[in-house]
Motif scaffolding. Structure first.
Motif, mmCIF file in Angstrom:
data_model
loop_
_atom_site.group_PDB
_atom_site.id
_atom_site.type_symbol
_atom_site.label_atom_id
_atom_site.label_comp_id
_atom_site.label_asym_id
_atom_site.label_seq_id
_atom_site.Cartn_x
_atom_site.Cartn_y
_atom_site.Cartn_z
ATOM 1 N N MET A 1 7.400 -35.469 69.593
ATOM 2 C CA MET A 1 8.237 -34.293 69.536
ATOM 3 C C MET A 1 7.835 -33.479 68.302
ATOM 4 O O MET A 1 7.779 -34.005 67.203
ATOM 5 C CB MET A 1 9.709 -34.737 69.450
ATOM 6 C CG MET A 1 10.699 -33.606 69.477
ATOM 7 S SD MET A 1 12.442 -34.113 69.381
ATOM 8 C CE MET A 1 12.697 -34.826 70.975
ATOM 9 N N THR A 2 7.570 -32.198 68.505
ATOM 10 C CA THR A 2 7.203 -31.337 67.377
ATOM 11 C C THR A 2 8.444 -30.982 66.560
ATOM 12 O O THR A 2 9.576 -31.197 67.003
ATOM 13 C CB THR A 2 6.552 -30.026 67.872
ATOM 14 O OG1 THR A 2 7.544 -29.262 68.570
ATOM 15 C CG2 THR A 2 5.361 -30.284 68.780
ATOM 16 N N LYS A 3 8.212 -30.434 65.382
ATOM 17 C CA LYS A 3 9.333 -30.008 64.537
ATOM 18 C C LYS A 3 10.202 -28.988 65.271
ATOM 19 O O LYS A 3 11.425 -29.032 65.179
ATOM 20 C CB LYS A 3 8.820 -29.368 63.243
ATOM 21 C CG LYS A 3 8.371 -30.335 62.211
ATOM 22 C CD LYS A 3 7.994 -29.584 60.943
ATOM 23 C CE LYS A 3 7.621 -30.531 59.829
ATOM 24 N NZ LYS A 3 7.318 -29.814 58.591
ATOM 25 N N GLU A 4 9.558 -28.076 65.982
ATOM 26 C CA GLU A 4 10.294 -27.044 66.703
ATOM 27 C C GLU A 4 11.130 -27.647 67.833
ATOM 28 O O GLU A 4 12.282 -27.252 68.040
ATOM 29 C CB GLU A 4 9.332 -25.992 67.268
ATOM 30 C CG GLU A 4 8.675 -25.132 66.207
ATOM 31 C CD GLU A 4 7.479 -25.808 65.541
ATOM 32 O OE1 GLU A 4 6.939 -26.802 66.077
ATOM 33 O OE2 GLU A 4 7.103 -25.363 64.436
ATOM 34 N N GLU A 5 10.557 -28.616 68.553
ATOM 35 C CA GLU A 5 11.297 -29.280 69.624
ATOM 36 C C GLU A 5 12.491 -30.057 69.066
ATOM 37 O O GLU A 5 13.574 -30.049 69.651
ATOM 38 C CB GLU A 5 10.380 -30.222 70.400
ATOM 39 C CG GLU A 5 9.335 -29.501 71.233
ATOM 40 C CD GLU A 5 8.265 -30.431 71.777
ATOM 41 O OE1 GLU A 5 7.669 -30.072 72.815
ATOM 42 O OE2 GLU A 5 8.016 -31.510 71.194
ATOM 43 N N LYS A 6 12.279 -30.713 67.943
ATOM 44 C CA LYS A 6 13.338 -31.484 67.309
ATOM 45 C C LYS A 6 14.473 -30.557 66.867
ATOM 46 O O LYS A 6 15.647 -30.839 67.106
ATOM 47 C CB LYS A 6 12.770 -32.250 66.114
ATOM 48 C CG LYS A 6 13.677 -33.288 65.535
ATOM 49 C CD LYS A 6 12.930 -34.074 64.463
ATOM 50 C CE LYS A 6 13.677 -35.312 64.077
ATOM 51 N NZ LYS A 6 12.945 -36.118 63.097
ATOM 52 N N ALA A 7 14.112 -29.456 66.226
ATOM 53 C CA ALA A 7 15.125 -28.491 65.778
ATOM 54 C C ALA A 7 15.870 -27.900 66.968
ATOM 55 O O ALA A 7 17.097 -27.726 66.913
ATOM 56 C CB ALA A 7 14.479 -27.393 64.946
ATOM 57 N N THR A 8 15.162 -27.624 68.046
ATOM 58 C CA THR A 8 15.803 -27.078 69.248
ATOM 59 C C THR A 8 16.775 -28.091 69.842
ATOM 60 O O THR A 8 17.905 -27.742 70.210
ATOM 61 C CB THR A 8 14.738 -26.687 70.301
ATOM 62 O OG1 THR A 8 13.905 -25.665 69.743
ATOM 63 C CG2 THR A 8 15.380 -26.180 71.582
#
Length: 60
Positions: A1-8
């Motif tokens: 999971m990318t940082k952006e996916e995690k934040a989303t």
């Protein structure tokens, strides 16, 4: 999971919590997430809002 996916994902969880009307404890139990983790992300998103610029002014 990318940082952006995690934040989303966590943005959705925080928004879901606010919309649920449940206590943190009950929401976390329902979603199967840790109370401390939800608190952490709520704080992160609150801090991000505090540090956002209020907008730019354009003159025409």
């Amino acid at each position: 999971m990318t940082k952006e996916e995690k934040a989303t994902y966590w943005r959705q969880q925080v928004d879901g919590f606010h919309a649920s009307g449940l206590s943190v404890k009950n929401y976390c139990a329902q979603e199967g997430i840790a109370v401390a983790t939800l608190h952490y992300w709520r704080k992160c998103f609150a801090e991000a809002v505090k540090h956002q610029p209020t907008g730019t002014r354009t003159e025409g």
